[in-house]
Design a protein around this motif. Structure first.
Motif, PDB file in Angstrom:
ATOM      1  N   TYR A 156      67.564  39.969 -32.740  1.00 20.39           N
ATOM      2  CA  TYR A 156      68.919  40.415 -32.387  1.00 20.39           C
ATOM      3  C   TYR A 156      69.736  39.252 -31.810  1.00 20.39           C
ATOM      4  O   TYR A 156      70.896  39.032 -32.176  1.00 20.39           O
ATOM      5  CB  TYR A 156      68.806  41.556 -31.364  1.00 20.39           C
ATOM      6  CG  TYR A 156      70.046  42.428 -31.250  1.00 20.39           C
ATOM      7  CD1 TYR A 156      71.300  41.968 -31.621  1.00 20.39           C
ATOM      8  CD2 TYR A 156      69.943  43.725 -30.745  1.00 20.39           C
ATOM      9  CE1 TYR A 156      72.422  42.779 -31.503  1.00 20.39           C
ATOM     10  CE2 TYR A 156      71.067  44.538 -30.625  1.00 20.39           C
ATOM     11  CZ  TYR A 156      72.304  44.049 -31.001  1.00 20.39           C
ATOM     12  OH  TYR A 156      73.422  44.851 -30.883  1.00 20.39           O
ATOM     13  N   LYS A 157      69.139  38.497 -30.912  1.00 18.98           N
ATOM     14  CA  LYS A 157      69.842  37.376 -30.268  1.00 18.98           C
ATOM     15  C   LYS A 157      70.236  36.303 -31.274  1.00 18.98           C
ATOM     16  O   LYS A 157      71.285  35.665 -31.147  1.00 18.98           O
ATOM     17  CB  LYS A 157      68.955  36.783 -29.169  1.00 18.98           C
ATOM     18  CG  LYS A 157      69.658  35.744 -28.290  1.00 18.98           C
ATOM     19  CD  LYS A 157      68.769  35.338 -27.133  1.00 18.98           C
ATOM     20  CE  LYS A 157      69.512  34.377 -26.198  1.00 18.98           C
ATOM     21  NZ  LYS A 157      68.690  34.016 -25.012  1.00 18.98           N
ATOM     22  N   GLN A 158      69.404  36.081 -32.288  1.00 18.68           N
ATOM     23  CA  GLN A 158      69.681  35.080 -33.322  1.00 18.68           C
ATOM     24  C   GLN A 158      70.501  35.644 -34.484  1.00 18.68           C
ATOM     25  O   GLN A 158      70.758  34.938 -35.451  1.00 18.68           O
ATOM     26  CB  GLN A 158      68.360  34.510 -33.856  1.00 18.68           C
ATOM     27  CG  GLN A 158      67.546  33.764 -32.819  1.00 18.68           C
ATOM     28  CD  GLN A 158      66.155  33.397 -33.311  1.00 18.68           C
ATOM     29  OE1 GLN A 158      65.794  33.678 -34.452  1.00 18.68           O
ATOM     30  NE2 GLN A 158      65.365  32.778 -32.436  1.00 18.68           N
ATOM     31  N   LYS A 159      70.878  36.917 -34.381  1.00 17.34           N
ATOM     32  CA  LYS A 159      71.598  37.623 -35.445  1.00 17.34           C
ATOM     33  C   LYS A 159      70.826  37.589 -36.761  1.00 17.34           C
ATOM     34  O   LYS A 159      71.394  37.502 -37.849  1.00 17.34           O
ATOM     35  CB  LYS A 159      72.999  37.020 -35.645  1.00 17.34           C
ATOM     36  CG  LYS A 159      73.893  37.126 -34.427  1.00 17.34           C
ATOM     37  CD  LYS A 159      75.276  36.536 -34.692  1.00 17.34           C
ATOM     38  CE  LYS A 159      76.155  36.602 -33.455  1.00 17.34           C
ATOM     39  NZ  LYS A 159      77.502  36.021 -33.682  1.00 17.34           N
ATOM     40  N   VAL A 189      71.595  41.326 -24.375  1.00 14.42           N
ATOM     41  CA  VAL A 189      70.635  40.596 -25.218  1.00 14.42           C
ATOM     42  C   VAL A 189      70.899  39.089 -25.135  1.00 14.42           C
ATOM     43  O   VAL A 189      69.960  38.279 -25.100  1.00 14.42           O
ATOM     44  CB  VAL A 189      70.718  41.083 -26.675  1.00 14.42           C
ATOM     45  CG1 VAL A 189      69.858  40.212 -27.582  1.00 14.42           C
ATOM     46  CG2 VAL A 189      70.274  42.537 -26.777  1.00 14.42           C
ATOM     47  N   SER A 190      72.154  38.679 -25.100  1.00 10.17           N
ATOM     48  CA  SER A 190      72.499  37.261 -25.051  1.00 10.17           C
ATOM     49  C   SER A 190      71.998  36.607 -23.765  1.00 10.17           C
ATOM     50  O   SER A 190      71.609  35.435 -23.759  1.00 10.17           O
ATOM     51  CB  SER A 190      74.013  37.074 -25.170  1.00 10.17           C
ATOM     52  OG  SER A 190      74.483  37.580 -26.401  1.00 10.17           O
ATOM     53  N   LYS A 191      72.004  37.358 -22.657  1.00  5.03           N
ATOM     54  CA  LYS A 191      71.559  36.812 -21.369  1.00  5.03           C
ATOM     55  C   LYS A 191      70.042  36.828 -21.226  1.00  5.03           C
ATOM     56  O   LYS A 191      69.484  36.169 -20.347  1.00  5.03           O
ATOM     57  CB  LYS A 191      72.190  37.598 -20.222  1.00  5.03           C
ATOM     58  CG  LYS A 191      73.694  37.393 -20.100  1.00  5.03           C
ATOM     59  CD  LYS A 191      74.236  38.214 -18.934  1.00  5.03           C
ATOM     60  CE  LYS A 191      75.743  38.016 -18.775  1.00  5.03           C
ATOM     61  NZ  LYS A 191      76.278  38.833 -17.646  1.00  5.03           N
ATOM     62  N   TRP A 192      69.385  37.592 -22.082  1.00  2.03           N
ATOM     63  CA  TRP A 192      67.928  37.718 -21.976  1.00  2.03           C
ATOM     64  C   TRP A 192      67.226  36.408 -22.302  1.00  2.03           C
ATOM     65  O   TRP A 192      67.635  35.655 -23.182  1.00  2.03           O
ATOM     66  CB  TRP A 192      67.444  38.816 -22.920  1.00  2.03           C
ATOM     67  CG  TRP A 192      65.951  38.839 -23.104  1.00  2.03           C
ATOM     68  CD1 TRP A 192      65.029  39.338 -22.240  1.00  2.03           C
ATOM     69  CD2 TRP A 192      65.221  38.313 -24.215  1.00  2.03           C
ATOM     70  NE1 TRP A 192      63.762  39.176 -22.732  1.00  2.03           N
ATOM     71  CE2 TRP A 192      63.860  38.543 -23.952  1.00  2.03           C
ATOM     72  CE3 TRP A 192      65.593  37.670 -25.388  1.00  2.03           C
ATOM     73  CZ2 TRP A 192      62.859  38.159 -24.836  1.00  2.03           C
ATOM     74  CZ3 TRP A 192      64.597  37.279 -26.272  1.00  2.03           C
ATOM     75  CH2 TRP A 192      63.250  37.526 -25.995  1.00  2.03           C
TER      76      TRP A 192
END
Length: 210
Positions: free
Chosen positions: A102-105, A147-150
């Motif tokens: 998800y973070k890497q799209k 998700v981006s901050k994870w």
């Protein structure tokens, strides 16, 4: 009478002298030819290829034996760890893979980890990208921000809502938890959604799967 004998003698003598002269000329001509042949420069011997430079004829392949297939390059060895198979029965492992995708799209990988209903959505996102009508909503808002901050070094906490639903916390505030919701389908965990339940409510859920 004497004159006739003398005349005949002269004729015979002339004939003998002529024959001798002819023989001498013949011998001289042969000697001349021999000398000319000896004095002529010898023709150079034709060049021949050395045995090493002469190509050998390829061996004929028997009709009943097919030619050997060309040698193929051996596949490159996988890097250490890359061949480890994801344990789809481990809720933490599946959550970790979902968050990374998800973070890497990487919607193609996320599609493979999702429930049947989400598989089509994420496959379409992987295909159409920003042209997909749900692209902006999925890559923005509180879900995307969480998700981006994870960070992958942060611990994951698993709680269960029955035998077929797991909630895995990957981040939290003072009042709420950010969790990945997983569904147990076909003997494996599948990505369903990202929720933000009350933190106390999340902590009250069972730690063990019933």
């Amino acid at each position: 009478m004497l004159a006739r004998l003398l005349f005949s003698s002269l004729i015979v003598l002339g004939f003998l002298i002529g024959s001798a002269h002819a023989q001498v000329e013949n011998v001289g001509s042969k000697l001349k030819d021999k000398l000319e042949q000896q004095n002529k420069p010898e023709k150079p011997a034709p060049k021949t290829q050395s045995p090493e430079s002469i190509p050998l004829e390829p061996k004929a392949v028997p009709e009943d034996q097919p030619p050997a297939p060309p040698k193929m390059k051996s596949p490159a060895k996988e890097k250490s760890g890359s061949s480890q198979k994801l344990d789809r029965q481990d809720a933490k492992e599946v959550t970790l893979a979902c968050l990374k995708a998800y973070k890497q799209k990487d919607f193609q990988s996320l599609s493979a980890l999702s429930t049947p209903g989400n598989q089509e959505i994420f496959a379409a996102l992987a295909k159409f990208g920003q042209k997909h009508p749900r692209y902006n909503s999925i890559t923005s808002g509180w879900r995307w921000e969480a998700v981006s901050k994870w960070k992958s070094t942060e611990p994951l906490t698993v709680r269960y809502r029955g035998a077929n639903t797991a909630a895995v916390e990957f981040g939290a505030t003072k009042s709420e938890s950010f969790v990945v919701m997983l569904e147990w389908i076909d003997e494996q965990w599948c990505f369903e959604d990202i929720n933000s339940p009350d933190r106390q409510d999340f902590r009250s859920l069972p730690k063990e799967r019933p």
